[in-house]
Design an enzyme around this catalytic site. Structure first.
Site, mmCIF file in Angstrom:
data_model
loop_
_atom_site.group_PDB
_atom_site.id
_atom_site.type_symbol
_atom_site.label_atom_id
_atom_site.label_comp_id
_atom_site.label_asym_id
_atom_site.label_seq_id
_atom_site.Cartn_x
_atom_site.Cartn_y
_atom_site.Cartn_z
ATOM 1 N N ASP A 278 0.841 -1.194 0.000
ATOM 2 C CA ASP A 278 0.000 0.000 0.000
ATOM 3 C C ASP A 278 0.881 1.251 0.000
ATOM 4 O OD1 ASP A 278 -1.729 2.112 0.811
ATOM 5 O OD2 ASP A 278 -3.060 0.661 1.758
ATOM 6 N N THR B 146 -4.540 14.012 -13.723
ATOM 7 C CA THR B 146 -5.715 14.038 -14.585
ATOM 8 C C THR B 146 -6.093 15.468 -14.983
ATOM 9 O OG1 THR B 146 -8.109 13.633 -14.559
ATOM 10 C CG2 THR B 146 -7.091 13.950 -12.435
ATOM 11 N N ASP B 147 -6.779 15.576 -16.104
ATOM 12 C CA ASP B 147 -7.298 16.890 -16.520
ATOM 13 C C ASP B 147 -8.438 17.367 -15.617
ATOM 14 O OD1 ASP B 147 -9.233 15.079 -17.372
ATOM 15 O OD2 ASP B 147 -9.247 15.740 -19.465
ATOM 16 N N GLU B 148 -8.989 16.445 -14.823
ATOM 17 C CA GLU B 148 -10.114 16.834 -13.961
ATOM 18 C C GLU B 148 -9.729 17.853 -12.907
ATOM 19 O OE1 GLU B 148 -12.738 14.002 -12.305
ATOM 20 O OE2 GLU B 148 -12.358 12.538 -13.873
ATOM 21 N N TYR C 44 -12.869 13.056 -6.066
ATOM 22 C CA TYR C 44 -11.733 12.424 -6.758
ATOM 23 C C TYR C 44 -10.784 13.483 -7.308
ATOM 24 C CZ TYR C 44 -9.195 10.616 -10.826
ATOM 25 O OH TYR C 44 -8.222 10.346 -11.761
ATOM 26 N N LYS D 122 -6.814 14.394 -6.428
ATOM 27 C CA LYS D 122 -5.729 14.407 -7.428
ATOM 28 C C LYS D 122 -5.066 15.792 -7.447
ATOM 29 C CE LYS D 122 -4.562 11.570 -9.898
ATOM 30 N NZ LYS D 122 -3.599 10.435 -9.733
HETATM 31 P P1 NAD Z 1 -7.193 2.008 -11.897
HETATM 32 O O1 NAD Z 1 -8.260 2.298 -10.900
HETATM 33 O O2 NAD Z 1 -7.508 1.138 -13.061
HETATM 34 O O3 NAD Z 1 -5.932 1.356 -11.152
HETATM 35 C C1 NAD Z 1 -5.424 1.871 -9.970
HETATM 36 C C2 NAD Z 1 -4.406 0.878 -9.431
HETATM 37 O O4 NAD Z 1 -3.852 1.444 -8.232
HETATM 38 C C3 NAD Z 1 -5.007 -0.471 -9.058
HETATM 39 O O5 NAD Z 1 -4.185 -1.527 -9.512
HETATM 40 C C4 NAD Z 1 -5.032 -0.442 -7.531
HETATM 41 O O6 NAD Z 1 -4.909 -1.715 -6.915
HETATM 42 C C5 NAD Z 1 -3.851 0.445 -7.226
HETATM 43 N N1 NAD Z 1 -3.980 1.093 -5.917
HETATM 44 C C6 NAD Z 1 -5.069 1.744 -5.425
HETATM 45 N N2 NAD Z 1 -4.836 2.154 -4.174
HETATM 46 C C7 NAD Z 1 -3.562 1.763 -3.870
HETATM 47 C C8 NAD Z 1 -2.744 1.906 -2.729
HETATM 48 N N3 NAD Z 1 -3.188 2.518 -1.610
HETATM 49 N N4 NAD Z 1 -1.491 1.405 -2.757
HETATM 50 C C9 NAD Z 1 -1.031 0.773 -3.878
HETATM 51 N N5 NAD Z 1 -1.775 0.592 -4.983
HETATM 52 C C10 NAD Z 1 -3.024 1.084 -4.986
HETATM 53 O O7 NAD Z 1 -6.652 3.410 -12.362
HETATM 54 P P2 NAD Z 1 -6.243 3.913 -13.831
HETATM 55 O O8 NAD Z 1 -7.460 4.258 -14.570
HETATM 56 O O9 NAD Z 1 -5.264 2.971 -14.401
HETATM 57 O O10 NAD Z 1 -5.514 5.274 -13.447
HETATM 58 C C11 NAD Z 1 -4.125 5.286 -13.153
HETATM 59 C C12 NAD Z 1 -3.705 6.695 -12.794
HETATM 60 O O11 NAD Z 1 -3.997 7.556 -13.888
HETATM 61 C C13 NAD Z 1 -4.456 7.282 -11.606
HETATM 62 O O12 NAD Z 1 -3.550 8.068 -10.873
HETATM 63 C C14 NAD Z 1 -5.536 8.146 -12.220
HETATM 64 O O13 NAD Z 1 -5.877 9.212 -11.367
HETATM 65 C C15 NAD Z 1 -4.817 8.636 -13.461
HETATM 66 N N6 NAD Z 1 -5.674 8.960 -14.599
HETATM 67 C C16 NAD Z 1 -6.522 8.041 -15.128
HETATM 68 C C17 NAD Z 1 -7.260 8.343 -16.268
HETATM 69 C C18 NAD Z 1 -8.191 7.345 -16.917
HETATM 70 O O14 NAD Z 1 -8.835 7.684 -17.909
HETATM 71 N N7 NAD Z 1 -8.278 6.131 -16.449
HETATM 72 C C19 NAD Z 1 -7.133 9.618 -16.844
HETATM 73 C C20 NAD Z 1 -6.299 10.566 -16.237
HETATM 74 C C21 NAD Z 1 -5.541 10.217 -15.139
HETATM 75 O O1 DAU Z 2 -10.546 12.859 -17.485
HETATM 76 C C1 DAU Z 2 -9.774 11.930 -16.818
HETATM 77 C C2 DAU Z 2 -10.605 11.034 -15.943
HETATM 78 O O2 DAU Z 2 -11.301 10.133 -16.796
HETATM 79 C C3 DAU Z 2 -9.749 10.263 -14.961
HETATM 80 O O3 DAU Z 2 -9.121 11.142 -14.090
HETATM 81 C C4 DAU Z 2 -10.568 9.238 -14.189
HETATM 82 O O4 DAU Z 2 -9.719 8.457 -13.384
HETATM 83 C C5 DAU Z 2 -11.296 8.345 -15.178
HETATM 84 O O5 DAU Z 2 -12.137 7.461 -14.474
HETATM 85 C C6 DAU Z 2 -12.113 9.179 -16.158
HETATM 86 O O6 DAU Z 2 -13.182 9.868 -15.454
HETATM 87 P P1 DAU Z 2 -14.676 9.985 -16.035
HETATM 88 O O7 DAU Z 2 -15.571 10.171 -14.886
HETATM 89 O O8 DAU Z 2 -14.726 10.938 -17.157
HETATM 90 O O9 DAU Z 2 -14.821 8.491 -16.669
HETATM 91 P P2 DAU Z 2 -16.058 7.458 -16.696
HETATM 92 O O10 DAU Z 2 -15.671 6.358 -17.632
HETATM 93 O O11 DAU Z 2 -16.501 7.091 -15.335
HETATM 94 O O12 DAU Z 2 -17.209 8.311 -17.371
HETATM 95 C C7 DAU Z 2 -17.065 8.890 -18.654
HETATM 96 C C8 DAU Z 2 -18.336 9.673 -18.969
HETATM 97 O O13 DAU Z 2 -19.408 8.745 -19.150
HETATM 98 C C9 DAU Z 2 -18.787 10.597 -17.855
HETATM 99 O O14 DAU Z 2 -19.397 11.729 -18.457
HETATM 100 C C10 DAU Z 2 -19.834 9.788 -17.107
HETATM 101 C C11 DAU Z 2 -20.462 8.968 -18.214
HETATM 102 N N1 DAU Z 2 -20.985 7.629 -17.836
HETATM 103 C C12 DAU Z 2 -20.178 6.798 -17.136
HETATM 104 C C13 DAU Z 2 -20.610 5.534 -16.801
HETATM 105 C C14 DAU Z 2 -19.736 4.589 -16.011
HETATM 106 C C15 DAU Z 2 -22.250 7.245 -18.261
HETATM 107 O O15 DAU Z 2 -22.969 8.012 -18.918
HETATM 108 N N2 DAU Z 2 -22.676 5.979 -17.934
HETATM 109 C C16 DAU Z 2 -21.905 5.114 -17.209
HETATM 110 O O16 DAU Z 2 -22.347 3.977 -16.942
#
Ligand code: NAD
Ligand code: DAU
Length: 359
Positions: free
Chosen positions: A79, A143-145, A170, A174
Site C-alpha cells: 500500500d 488528470t485533466d479533472e 476524486y 488528485k
Molecule cells: P485504476 O483504478 O484502473 O488502477 C489503480 C491501481 O492502483 C489499481 O491496480 C489499484 O490496486 C492500485 N492502488 C489503489 N490504491 C492503492 C494503494 N493505496 N497502494 C497501492 N496501490 C493502490 O486506475 P487507472 O485508470 O489505471 O488510473 C491510473 C492513474 O492515472 C491514476 O492516478 C488516475 O488518477 C490517473 N488517470 C486516469 C485516467 C483514466 O482515464 N483512467 C485519466 C487521467 C488520469
Molecule cells: O478525465 C480523466 C478522468 O477520466 C480520470 O481522471 C478518471 O480516473 C477516469 O475514471 C475518467 O473519469 P470519467 O468520470 O470521465 O470516466 P467514466 O468512464 O466514469 O465516465 C465517462 C463519462 O461517461 C462521464 O461523463 C460519465 C459517463 N458515464 C459513465 C458511466 C460509467 C455514463 O454516462 N454511464 C456510465 O455507466
C-alpha cells in the site's frame, strides 16, 4: 543544510541516467488499467530495465493483466500509504512512475475518504520515501479533472497554465496530490515531472468505466446506461499513446514541469460513443437507456496538448474510431479477464440506486 540535488545539475544527471542502459523502475498501480498497459509498454521498449510493480491489489486491480509478464517483472503487493512497505521497495530505485490511485468518480461520491487517503497521503508517502532514497526521477500521473470542467458551448481547452478548480472528491484529491508533488520540487528539489491527461481507453480497463461497461453490457444483451442526457464530452486518449507520452517525458521532459496529454481533435459526446459501440457490435440504436445522473457531473474536458507536441514531439497516433473498434474486439475476446469484475461493478451501481429513467 545542503539539498540532496542542485537544481541545474538535475537535468544533466537525469539525461545521463535515462540515456544509460539499465534502470530500476518502480511502477505503482501497475496492476490497474493504465499502469498495466505501461508495464507492458516499458517491458517491450526497455527489456534491459528492472521493473518493479507495487500495487495494493484493490478492487480495481487485476493480476491477470500482468500474467504474461510474470518472469519479466517483480511484483510487490503493498500500500502506498504504508511508509515501511514503500521504503522497502524504494531502495535502489532510479525512477518512480506513480499511477496508484483511487480513480473512479462514482466511487468517490459514494466513499470519498479513501480517495484523500490514497491519492494525497499515498502520494506524499511515496514522495518522502523517494526524497530519502534520492531517486533520480519521480513522475506523477494526474488528470485533466483537476482543472474542473468546461461549459459545453465553450471552445477553449485546458493547458498547463489553467487554474486548478477541481469539482469532485476524486479530482480534489488528485489536485491535492499534484500540489504536494510540486511542493517537493520547489522545497527539496526532488526531480519530479507531472502529466495531466484526459480519459484513456483501451485493453485492461475496469468494467466500471463508461467504455468497457457499455461494451460488456451490450455483449450481455443489456442496454448502455447513459447518465443525464449523454451530452457530456470527454477528450479520449488511446492508452498506448499515453504510455508513449510518459516515456518521452521521462526521457526528455524538463524537471519540475507539467505536461498536458490529450487525444481528440473533435468533440464526441457520451451518447455518440454509445452509438459508435452499438454500431461496432452490429446492434440497433434502442440499446441505450438514460439513468440517474452523476452528482456534480463535469460536462466537458478538453486538453490542449501543444506543449508536449512542441517540446517533446509527441502527438496521438491512434485515431478514436479505429481504436474504439480494436477495444471492442479486445473485450469480446477476453471475457475471462472481465467476467468477475463486471459483476462486481454492476453490483456497485445497483447498490448506489442507479435507476433507469427513460429509454
Ligand atoms: P485504476 O483504478 O484502473 O488502477 C489503480 C491501481 O492502483 C489499481 O491496480 C489499484 O490496486 C492500485 N492502488 C489503489 N490504491 C492503492 C494503494 N493505496 N497502494 C497501492 N496501490 C493502490 O486506475 P487507472 O485508470 O489505471 O488510473 C491510473 C492513474 O492515472 C491514476 O492516478 C488516475 O488518477 C490517473 N488517470 C486516469 C485516467 C483514466 O482515464 N483512467 C485519466 C487521467 C488520469
Ligand atoms: O478525465 C480523466 C478522468 O477520466 C480520470 O481522471 C478518471 O480516473 C477516469 O475514471 C475518467 O473519469 P470519467 O468520470 O470521465 O470516466 P467514466 O468512464 O466514469 O465516465 C465517462 C463519462 O461517461 C462521464 O461523463 C460519465 C459517463 N458515464 C459513465 C458511466 C460509467 C455514463 O454516462 N454511464 C456510465 O455507466
Amino acid at each position: 543544510m545542503t539539498l540532496p540535488y542542485a537544481l541545474d545539475t538535475i537535468t544533466v544527471a537525469q539525461i545521463a541516467k535515462f540515456e544509460s542502459k539499465i534502470m530500476k523502475i518502480l511502477i505503482t498501480g501497475g496492476a490497474g488499467f493504465i499502469g498495466s498497459n505501461f508495464v507492458h509498454y516499458w517491458a517491450e521498449q526497455h527489456p534491459e530495465d528492472s521493473i518493479i510493480v507495487f500495487d495494493a491489489l484493490t478492487y480495481a486491480a487485476n493480476r491477470a493483466s500482468l500474467a504474461s509478464l510474470q518472469n519479466k517483472i517483480t511484483f510487490v503487493e503493498g500500500d502506498i500509504t504504508d511508509r515501511e512497505a514503500v521504503d522497502a521497495v524504494m531502495a535502489g530505485v532510479d525512477c518512480v512512475v506513480h499511477f496508484a490511485a483511487e480513480s473512479h468518480n462514482d466511487r468517490a461520491i459514494a466513499d470519498p475518504f479513501i480517495f484523500t487517503k490514497t491519492n494525497v497521503i499515498g502520494t506524499h508517502t511515496l514522495l518522502e520515501s523517494a526524497r530519502q532514497h534520492k531517486v533520480s526521477r519521480f513522475h506523477h500521473i494526474s488528470t485533466d479533472e483537476v482543472f474542473g470542467d468546461i461549459p459545453l458551448n465553450e471552445k477553449y481547452k485546458f493547458s498547463e497554465s489553467t487554474r486548478y478548480n477541481p469539482r469532485s472528491p476524486y479530482s480534489a484529491s488528485k489536485a491535492g496530490s499534484d500540489h504536494v508533488v510540486n511542493a517537493y520540487f520547489e522545497t527539496y528539489k526532488l526531480p519530479v515531472t507531472i502529466s495531466n491527461c484526459t480519459n484513456n481507453f483501451g485493453p485492461y480497463q475496469h468494467p466500471e468505466k463508461l467504455i468497457p461497461r457499455s461494451i460488456i453490457r451490450l455483449l450481455h444483451g443489456q442496454n448502455i446506461p447513459i447518465y443525464g442526457e449523454g451530452n457530456q464530452v470527454r477528450d479520449w486518449l488511446y492508452v498506448k499513446d499515453h504510455c508513449r507520452a510518459i516515456e518521452l517525458i521521462l526521457q526528455k521532459g524538463k524537471i519540475g514541469d507539467t505536461y498536458c496529454v490529450g487525444g481528440m481533435t473533435e468533440e464526441v459526446t457520451n451518447l455518440q460513443i454509445a452509438q459508435k459501440l452499438i454500431k461496432a457490435l452490429g446492434l440497433s440504436e434502442n440499446k441505450i437507456e438514460f439513468v440517474t445522473d452523476r452528482a456534480g457531473h463535469d460536462v466537458k474536458y478538453a486538453i490542449d496538448w501543444s506543449k508536449i507536441n512542441k517540446e517533446l514531439g509527441w502527438q496521438p497516433e491512434h485515431d478514436f474510431d479505429t481504436w474504439l473498434t480494436t477495444t471492442v474486439e479486445w473485450y469480446k475476446n477476453n471475457e475471462a479477464w472481465w467476467k468477475e469484475t463486471a459483476n462486481e461493478a454492476e453490483s456497485f451501481y445497483k447498490a448506489q440506486g442507479e435507476q433507469v429513467l427513460t429509454k
